[in-house]
Design an enzyme around this catalytic site. Structure first.
Site, PDB file in Angstrom:
ATOM      1  N   GLU A  91       0.822  -1.210   0.000  1.00  0.00           N
ATOM      2  CA  GLU A  91       0.000   0.000   0.000  1.00  0.00           C
ATOM      3  C   GLU A  91       0.857   1.263   0.000  1.00  0.00           C
ATOM      4  O   GLU A  91       0.447   2.307   0.491  1.00  0.00           O
ATOM      5  CB  GLU A  91      -0.969  -0.009   1.178  1.00  0.00           C
ATOM      6  CG  GLU A  91      -2.020  -1.088   1.054  1.00  0.00           C
ATOM      7  CD  GLU A  91      -3.426  -0.652   1.453  1.00  0.00           C
ATOM      8  OE1 GLU A  91      -3.645   0.548   1.686  1.00  0.00           O
ATOM      9  OE2 GLU A  91      -4.296  -1.526   1.510  1.00  0.00           O
TER      10      GLU A  91
ATOM     11  N   HIS B 128      -5.040   2.539   0.373  1.00  0.00           N
ATOM     12  CA  HIS B 128      -4.247   3.381  -0.519  1.00  0.00           C
ATOM     13  C   HIS B 128      -4.095   2.689  -1.867  1.00  0.00           C
ATOM     14  O   HIS B 128      -3.714   1.530  -1.931  1.00  0.00           O
ATOM     15  CB  HIS B 128      -2.858   3.631   0.079  1.00  0.00           C
ATOM     16  CG  HIS B 128      -2.906   4.238   1.447  1.00  0.00           C
ATOM     17  ND1 HIS B 128      -3.238   3.500   2.557  1.00  0.00           N
ATOM     18  CD2 HIS B 128      -2.675   5.510   1.870  1.00  0.00           C
ATOM     19  CE1 HIS B 128      -3.218   4.297   3.616  1.00  0.00           C
ATOM     20  NE2 HIS B 128      -2.887   5.503   3.228  1.00  0.00           N
TER      21      HIS B 128
ATOM     22  N   LYS C 155     -10.241   6.292   6.103  1.00  0.00           N
ATOM     23  CA  LYS C 155      -9.251   6.967   5.270  1.00  0.00           C
ATOM     24  C   LYS C 155      -9.084   6.263   3.932  1.00  0.00           C
ATOM     25  O   LYS C 155      -8.896   5.042   3.881  1.00  0.00           O
ATOM     26  CB  LYS C 155      -7.891   7.016   5.982  1.00  0.00           C
ATOM     27  CG  LYS C 155      -6.810   7.725   5.157  1.00  0.00           C
ATOM     28  CD  LYS C 155      -5.432   7.592   5.770  1.00  0.00           C
ATOM     29  CE  LYS C 155      -4.384   8.212   4.859  1.00  0.00           C
ATOM     30  NZ  LYS C 155      -3.005   7.924   5.293  1.00  0.00           N
TER      31      LYS C 155
END
Length: 253
Positions: free
Chosen positions: A88, A145, A172
């Site tokens: 990530e 991510h 997130k």
């Protein structure tokens, strides 16, 4: 929407909070960066422990010793602990077992205010770490991510909702844009998510094309933005002082 308060910082209310990462490779550089950050407008500090030299071969006691010194250096500034895995965008790989052992030791130490756990670890590990964190009074950022692309808005919203369903306190997501349309996709997903999700959202479109997402959080709903004190931990981050000036200029009274 709920807010999350760590020490004296309320995440999810007012201007986006500025988080500055520490990316030191050894004890000396970690503490030096912490001293620099104390002179900057940082609301939070993130220790990116994956930058630490030979972290996989260090004992947990050594990592905890570094953490204790960092905690003392930062005083009352909230501290986020993150091991970003290589898949990530992090600096190093780590086995699932070592990842969980590291995080559980950190949580039991009482030295951190937040942890970041990656969504795409195996689901059981994520659930156990969230439970352990909450048992120790530590809020959890669950993160994802994508350094290659920006998924469709529906996929971004699905990931954010999955994070919330797992018990994350903060959701997130960071993506890489290939076009202005990708940036708009991320911003639209953030705004939509804020309408029906209960937990604060942290979102960013990385790289030069995504800089707008790092300063427009108050308008679209992202609760934290990441600034630098020198080296960046992700592409597109702005210096913390510059970021603060822009956020204040855009602040809605």
């Amino acid at each position: 929407m709920n807010t999350v308060t760590v020490r004296n910082v309320e995440i999810g209310a007012g201007m986006p909070k500025i988080c500055v990462p520490i990316v030191g490779e050894n004890r000396e550089s970690i503490l030096e960066q912490a001293r620099t950050i104390k002179t900057l407008p940082a609301d939070l500090v993130e220790w990116r422990v994956d930058y630490l030299n030979n972290v996989s071969s260090l004992s947990l006691l050594t990592v905890l010793t570094f953490l204790s010194e960092l905690r003392n250096e930062l005083g009352d500034t909230p501290l986020l602990f993150t091991f970003r895995t290589k898949r990530e965008g992090g600096e190093k790989s780590i086995s699932p077992q070592a990842y969980e052992e590291l995080y559980k030791a950190i949580l039991m130490s009482g030295l951190v205010d937040l942890i970041d756990v990656e969504l795409f670890l195996d689901r059981e590990t994520v659930s156990r770490l969230i439970q352990t964190a909450h048992e120790n009074g530590v809020p959890v950022i669950v993160s994802n991510h994508d350094f290659k692309k920006t998924p469709p808005k529906e996929e971004l919203l699905d990931r954010l909702e999955t994070m919330q369903d797992l018990g994350a306190d903060i959701l997130k997501i960071a993506v890489m844009p290939e076009s202005t349309e990708d940036l708009l996709t991320l911003l639209a997903a953030t705004e939509d998510g804020c309408r029906y999700l209960k937990q604060p959202i942290v979102s960013m479109s990385m790289g030069g094309k995504g800089v707008l997402s790092r300063v427009a959080g108050e308008s679209f709903g992202s609760a934290i933005t990441f600034g630098t004190a020198g080296a960046a931990s992700a592409p597109g981050q702005l210096p913390a002082e510059e970021l603060k000036e822009i956020l204040e200029a855009l602040h809605k009274e």
